[in-house]
Design an enzyme around this catalytic site. Structure first.
Site, short mmCIF file in Angstrom:
data_model
loop_
_atom_site.label_atom_id
_atom_site.label_comp_id
_atom_site.label_asym_id
_atom_site.label_seq_id
_atom_site.Cartn_x
_atom_site.Cartn_y
_atom_site.Cartn_z
N ASP A 98 43.60 8.96 11.61
CA ASP A 98 43.60 10.25 10.92
C ASP A 98 42.88 11.22 11.85
O ASP A 98 41.67 11.18 11.99
CB ASP A 98 42.86 10.11 9.58
CG ASP A 98 42.62 11.45 8.90
OD1 ASP A 98 43.13 12.48 9.40
OD2 ASP A 98 41.92 11.47 7.87
N GLU A 150 49.84 13.33 6.27
CA GLU A 150 48.57 12.90 5.68
C GLU A 150 48.65 12.58 4.19
O GLU A 150 48.22 11.50 3.77
CB GLU A 150 47.49 13.94 5.99
CG GLU A 150 47.04 13.84 7.45
CD GLU A 150 46.38 15.09 8.00
OE1 GLU A 150 46.02 15.98 7.22
OE2 GLU A 150 46.23 15.16 9.23
N LYS A 204 42.46 21.24 16.03
CA LYS A 204 43.69 21.00 15.27
C LYS A 204 44.29 22.31 14.76
O LYS A 204 45.49 22.40 14.51
CB LYS A 204 43.36 20.08 14.10
CG LYS A 204 44.57 19.48 13.41
CD LYS A 204 44.11 18.42 12.45
CE LYS A 204 45.15 17.98 11.48
NZ LYS A 204 44.58 17.00 10.52
N ASP A 226 45.33 17.27 -1.05
CA ASP A 226 44.53 17.01 0.14
C ASP A 226 43.97 18.32 0.71
O ASP A 226 44.69 19.09 1.34
CB ASP A 226 45.41 16.29 1.19
CG ASP A 226 44.66 16.00 2.50
OD1 ASP A 226 43.49 16.41 2.63
OD2 ASP A 226 45.26 15.37 3.39
N1 ATP Z 1 30.20 17.23 -0.53
C1 ATP Z 1 31.01 18.17 -0.07
N2 ATP Z 1 31.22 19.30 -0.75
C2 ATP Z 1 32.02 20.26 -0.27
N3 ATP Z 1 32.67 20.16 0.88
C3 ATP Z 1 32.51 19.05 1.61
C4 ATP Z 1 31.70 17.99 1.18
N4 ATP Z 1 31.73 17.01 2.10
C5 ATP Z 1 32.55 17.44 3.07
N5 ATP Z 1 33.03 18.67 2.78
C6 ATP Z 1 33.92 19.49 3.59
O1 ATP Z 1 35.13 18.83 3.82
C7 ATP Z 1 35.66 19.23 5.07
C8 ATP Z 1 36.01 18.03 5.88
O2 ATP Z 1 36.89 17.26 5.18
P1 ATP Z 1 37.78 16.16 5.88
O3 ATP Z 1 36.96 15.31 6.73
O4 ATP Z 1 38.59 15.54 4.83
O5 ATP Z 1 38.68 17.11 6.79
P2 ATP Z 1 39.62 16.70 7.97
O6 ATP Z 1 40.40 15.50 7.60
O7 ATP Z 1 38.85 16.64 9.21
O8 ATP Z 1 40.55 17.98 8.06
P3 ATP Z 1 42.11 18.14 7.86
O9 ATP Z 1 42.60 17.06 7.00
O10 ATP Z 1 42.26 19.50 7.23
O11 ATP Z 1 42.64 18.13 9.23
C9 ATP Z 1 34.61 20.05 5.75
O12 ATP Z 1 34.95 21.42 5.65
C10 ATP Z 1 33.37 19.74 4.96
O13 ATP Z 1 32.48 20.82 4.94
MG MG Z 2 42.18 15.16 6.51
#
Ligand code: ATP
Ligand code: MG
Lengths: 384, 608
Positions: free
Chosen positions: B8, B173, B71, B195
């Site tokens: 991922d 995803e 990304k 998502d």
């Molecule tokens: N407890 C929380 N409350 C609010 N937001 C959160 C929390 N924990 C993480 N996040 C937010 O979630 C986001 C990251 O999520 P995630 O890791 O699912 O994204 P990603 O998979 O990297 O991104 P994408 O799928 O869009 O490419 C960040 O913006 C982070 O600030």
């Molecule tokens: Mg993601």
């Protein structure tokens, strides 16, 4: 197209004609009112006694099935005939020896049989459910059937032409399912089924809307926005390339960028070698002479640009390779037409002679002698 | 069977998983024990490359050479709104590349976006390989947002290739999340996947059928709607408030901006579990003639943040509604809602999701890990014949061609199950037109993206509308688009396989691949050197510790003195080899060290 020739089955008949060559009989005796379609004439022009149905299909750029159908009519009308040779099944879907297709034979047979029925069966028959089937029946039937015909089941296996067949079956099943699971679409579909079963000659499916294809002038190569698109917000961001940049300026700038960003040491800037990596996919050649002479009628349209990341098709490569063979074939055909013409003159059959010289002239349009002869024969035969 | 890793590749965090031999999905932790790795790359002053947590930790002190959120840039044209918007907010330098693409400047070198993504992928590959010592894990399934277009997918594939991976499939995803949700259970359900990650939002509705068939019914999304946008809202609010209070604009200071970005994200996450939190950034900037230090200390409550982001949440809601409509379903026909992505921890987001689907989301899956697990599942399903699972996904964007008057004529609609194909007949639009240009377009929101073009020539000269051209579009199960045009009269045909340009030439990709491989060899070499060095140092230290004792015991004999001399020599040689970082020499001396140590131990343990 008039299909007086009757259905030509891709079955045993095809197999016998498979490898035999097609030729135009020396003495044509055809039904005087016979008219041929352009496609048939095109096909006929290619018949020279040295080519089989498959070669003809290739030369004409049509599917073997289509050519087989046209040939069937031409044979029936006695315009062409087979020079029978040992019948080897070529056109049949049966696998050739050692074809390396990694699919069980029984499954191939099943695919072949479904493919053959694909056009004629209705959505209910395809899914194997009754007309009154419930949504649940349709769902269950689809989920039982469809996965078997999904190419992912045979991931990275050699499927040959079965890949397309499987995909075709899968797409049809999905269409059938999607139609029948929706109340509205199913109602409409049922109505068309009813209509076509009532009328004697099945109503032709509504012709798809015909639109015009054109090369719009001044079309930006990247993204097209609707005419009323909002402009990009200006001023708020780092300096971006100014829109009013000439083609040449853009080239120079991109070349400079390519040099700047390359991590590979460059030789003297601007030499052919240092430009190579950037140029290979960028929009060269910078000159704007139309690349295809056949575009002449499109003088107003922009020059055809070399497209990024677009591969020339296999068919194109194949055709190029075939061109050499094509010339040889043409010479042989020319000789045959001339011989046919000569023979016909000796027999006093001026119609055939005229037809033969006319064909010969098509192959050698600059040949004055043939042109003269063709004209003479046409006069003798009373053809204006 | 060779393992396939599922990656991922997130905007904010990346995650890697495998399916082990008994079919149990396993998320692989990195060296630090974390199951996700920040998608951050940095180059240090000394030229060392850092990826993940270690890169994140130094981001404030090395802001200009720390890259994140790539990304949001991948597969995009330089001259596009998203790129402009990223340029305006990030702390690293983004410049125009030679093919209308985007390049990133780190220290003195320029990198393509694909290369930066490749560095993250390489890191994930390493995480997996360290977990399964001795195995080389080359095969991967990588996920992308469902709403990614062809160019973005192609660029992600290129990144995989640069990283030395055999990317057997790119999957969506939310679809991956659904696979993880339904894997190994026999069910018959319609589910919605919501998502919201760091950079993108996707919503998909799927039907899962007994026998392991997952059919996507409809999908929609926004590749520019995610946690970062929430962070920006909070940042802007803090900056504006600071300006009113102190008359100082924090935007001018890169370091302050980086600290603000981190603080905004932190407070946003905190507010998911408490209703009030503090932003505490002492010495945020020094100001005025006497360089007075200013501090940013401000309480923030949940309600304020929700208000700042209300339109972002509304956009998610709207996309959910339109997806339901595209699927011809009502909310009550959805059996289960699966939440994915870190942002779905925010209560206001959960509430919005629960409202549109009129149900509480399922608790069964881990929002940060499901996507990687789903990717690994798909990898196994493709290669393992025993696996019955099959995924029927859709094309998220309509495909068609551009006709006279720049009109988009659709051949394959949005949400069509792939593989699929469609045929339509067109005619010439001008008299005596002997060539037509087929412009293959992808429709994305209201914009059309050119995928490829080709010319069909040699048409008979005729009045307009007389010549018919049959055009066939097809998409195979790998998502590859082929277009085929045929002149119905002569049977002449022309076709292309659309390989969307990702912004890099084939040569560039292979050059980048070579340099990534070189880096890997170097890095593996340096890892080995490090291990050998540590071992040699430990042996030396042990010998030195025993030295006085041994000396006291044997120095009286000639033989003993000779042995002690040799030991000293070995120690000195080792030290020199370590200084020179000569791997072969250290290895050689290590053997001598081991022998010496053994002898020393023998001497001291001998009963006197
Ligand atoms: N407890 C929380 N409350 C609010 N937001 C959160 C929390 N924990 C993480 N996040 C937010 O979630 C986001 C990251 O999520 P995630 O890791 O699912 O994204 P990603 O998979 O990297 O991104 P994408 O799928 O869009 O490419 C960040 O913006 C982070 O600030
Ligand atoms: Mg993601």
């Amino acid at each position: 197209m008039a299909s007086s020739g009757g259905p030509f089955k891709l079955g045993s008949d095809t197999q016998t004609m498979g490898s035999s060559m097609l030729s135009i009989p020396r003495r044509l005796s055809v039904e005087p009112r016979l008219t041929l379609t352009t496609a048939e004439l095109h096909l006929l022009d290619c018949v020279d006694g040295s080519l089989g149905a498959e070669d003809l299909a290739f030369i004409c750029g049509r599917s073997v099935a289509e050519v087989a159908q046209m040939l069937a009519r031409l044979v029936e009308a006695k315009v062409v005939s087979f020079e029978a040779k040992a019948p080897i099944p070529v056109l049949s879907a049966a696998p050739k020896f050692g074809d390396e297709i990694e699919l069980a034979l029984t499954f191939r047979a099943e695919i072949d049989s479904i493919s053959a029925r694909l056009e004629s069966e209705d959505s209910y028959q395809l899914l194997g459910v009754a007309r009154g089937a419930t949504k649940e029946d349709i769902r269950a039937a689809y989920y039982r059937l469809a996965p078997r015909f999904h190419p992912d089941r045979h991931f990275r296996k050699k499927l040959g032409h079965y890949k397309q067949k499987i995909e075709g079956i899968f797409a049809k099943l999905t269409k059938a399912h999607d139609t029948l699971r929706s109340d509205e679409l199913r109602r409409l579909y049922d109505a068309t089924l009813l209509r076509s079963s009532r009328s004697v000659s099945p109503a032709a499916p509504a012709a798809p809307p015909i639109a015009a294809v054109a090369a719009p002038s001044g079309f930006p190569r990247a993204s097209v926005r609707p005419a009323v698109g909002t402009g990009t917000p200006s001023g708020s961001v780092p300096p971006f390339a100014v829109a009013q940049e000439t083609e040449e300026q853009r080239h120079l700038r991109r070349d400079a960028l390519a040099r700047k960003m390359s991590r590979i040491p460059q030789s003297a800037p601007g030499t052919a070698s240092s430009r190579a990596p950037a140029a290979s996919r960028s929009d060269d050649p910078p000159d704007s002479t139309p690349s295809a002479p056949s575009c002449a009628a499109d003088a107003g349209a922009p020059a055809y640009e070399k497209v990024k990341g677009v591969r020339s098709s296999d068919a194109e490569i194949f055709r190029e390779r075939f061109e050499g063979v094509g010339n040889e074939v043409r010479d042989r055909r020319l000789a045959r037409y001339l011989a046919t013409g000569e023979d016909a003159v000796n027999l006093g059959d001026y119609r055939t002679a005229a037809a033969a010289y006319a064909q010969a002239l098509k192959l050698a349009p600059e040949n004055q002698e043939i042109a003269l002869r063709a004209k003479q024969m046409a006069n003798l035969a009373g053809i204006p | 069977m060779e393992r396939v890793i599922g990656i991922d590749l997130g905007t904010t965090n990346s995650c890697v998983a495998v399916i082990d031999v008994d079919g149990v999905p396993q998320v692989i932790p990195n060296r630090g024990g974390y199951k996700t790795t920040p998608s951050i790359v940095a180059i240090t002053e000394g030229g060392r490359r850092l990826v993940g947590h270690i890169a994140k930790r130094q981001s404030i002190t090395n802001a200009e050479n720390t890259v994140y959120t790539v990304k949001r840039l991948i597969g995009r044209k330089w001259d596009s709104d998203p790129v402009r918007s990223v340029c305006g907010t990030v702390s690293f330098t983004v410049e125009e590349g030679p093919h209308e693409d985007v390049r990133i400047k780190l220290r003195d070198a320029y990198y393509s976006v694909q290369e930066i993504s490749a560095m993250i992928l390489q890191e994930m590959k390493l995480v997996a390989e360290e977990f399964f010592p001795g195995e080389v894990l080359n095969r991967a399934v990588i996920t992308v947002p469902a709403y990614f277009n062809d160019a973005q997918r192609q660029a992600t594939k290129d990144a995989g290739q640069i990283a030395g991976l055999d990317v057997i499939r790119i999957i969506n995803e939310p679809t991956a999340a659904a696979l993880a949700y339904g894997y190994g259970k026999s069910m018959n359900k319609v589910i919605a996947v919501f998502d919201l990650g760091g950079g993108t939002f996707d919503v998909s509705i799927l039907e899962i059928s007994e026998g392991g068939v997952f059919k996507v019914i409809a999908t929609a999304g926004d590749t520019f709607l995610g946690g970062e946008d929430f962070d920006h809202r909070i940042m802007d609010w803090l900056i504006d408030g600071f300006k009113v209070e102190h008359g100082v604009d924090l935007r001018a200071d890169r370091m302050a901006l980086q600290r603000l970005r981190d603080a905004a994200e932190k407070v946003k996450c905190e507010l998911s579990s408490v209703s009030e939190a503090d932003v505490n950034l002492p010495f945020i900037i020094s100001h005025g003639p006497d360089n007075t230090s200013l501090h940013l200390q401000k309480p923030v409550d949940r309600e304020t943040v929700e208000k700042l982001c209300i339109d972002l949440i509304e956009r998610c809601r709207e996309l959910c509604r339109s997806t339901l409509k595209d699927a011809h379903l009502t909310a009550s026909q959805i059996d289960e809602v699966v939440l994915v992505g870190g942002m779905t921890r925010m209560p206001a987001v959960q509430k919005a999701c629960a409202e549109v689907f009129v149900r509480e989301p399922s608790k069964g899956v881990h929002p940060d890990e499901v996507v990687a697990i789903g990717a690994a599942i798909q990898g196994k399903a493709l290669l393992d014949e025993q696996e019955d699972l099959i995924l029927l996904d859709v094309t998220p964007h309509a495909l068609g061609l551009l006709t006279a008057g720049n009109h988009f004529d659709e051949l394959i609609g949005q949400n069509t199950t792939v593989p699929t194909s469609a045929t339509k007949t067109f005619t010439t639009s001008r008299d005596n037109q002997t060539a037509v240009k087929i412009l293959v377009m992808q429709r994305e929101s209201d914009e059309n993206q050119l995928l490829g073009e080709f010319l069909l020539t040699g048409l008979r000269s005729a009045t307009k509308g007389q010549i018919e051209i049959e055009v066939t579009f097809s998409i195979d199960s790998d998502g590859i688009v082929s277009v085929f045009a045929k002149d119905c009269e002569t049977g002449l045909e022309q076709s292309i396989q659309v390989t969307s340009s990702s912004g890099l030439t084939a040569e560039e990709v292979s050059q980048m691949m070579a340099s990534a491989e070189e880096y890997m060899i170097e890095r593996k070499g340096s890892d080995e050197l490090e291990g050998v060095r540590q071992n040699a140092e430990k042996l030396s230290a042990d010998i030195e510790k025993l030295f006085p004792q041994v000396e006291a015991l044997v120095a009286s004999s000639d033989f003993g003195r000779e042995a002690l001399g040799k030991a000293r020599e070995v120690l000195a040689n080792t030290k020199e080899a370590i200084e020179k970082s000569d791997l072969a020499l250290i290895k050689e001396h290590s053997e001598a060290l081991s022998r010496t140590l053994k002898m020393f131990k023998g001497v001291v343990s001998r009963p006197t």
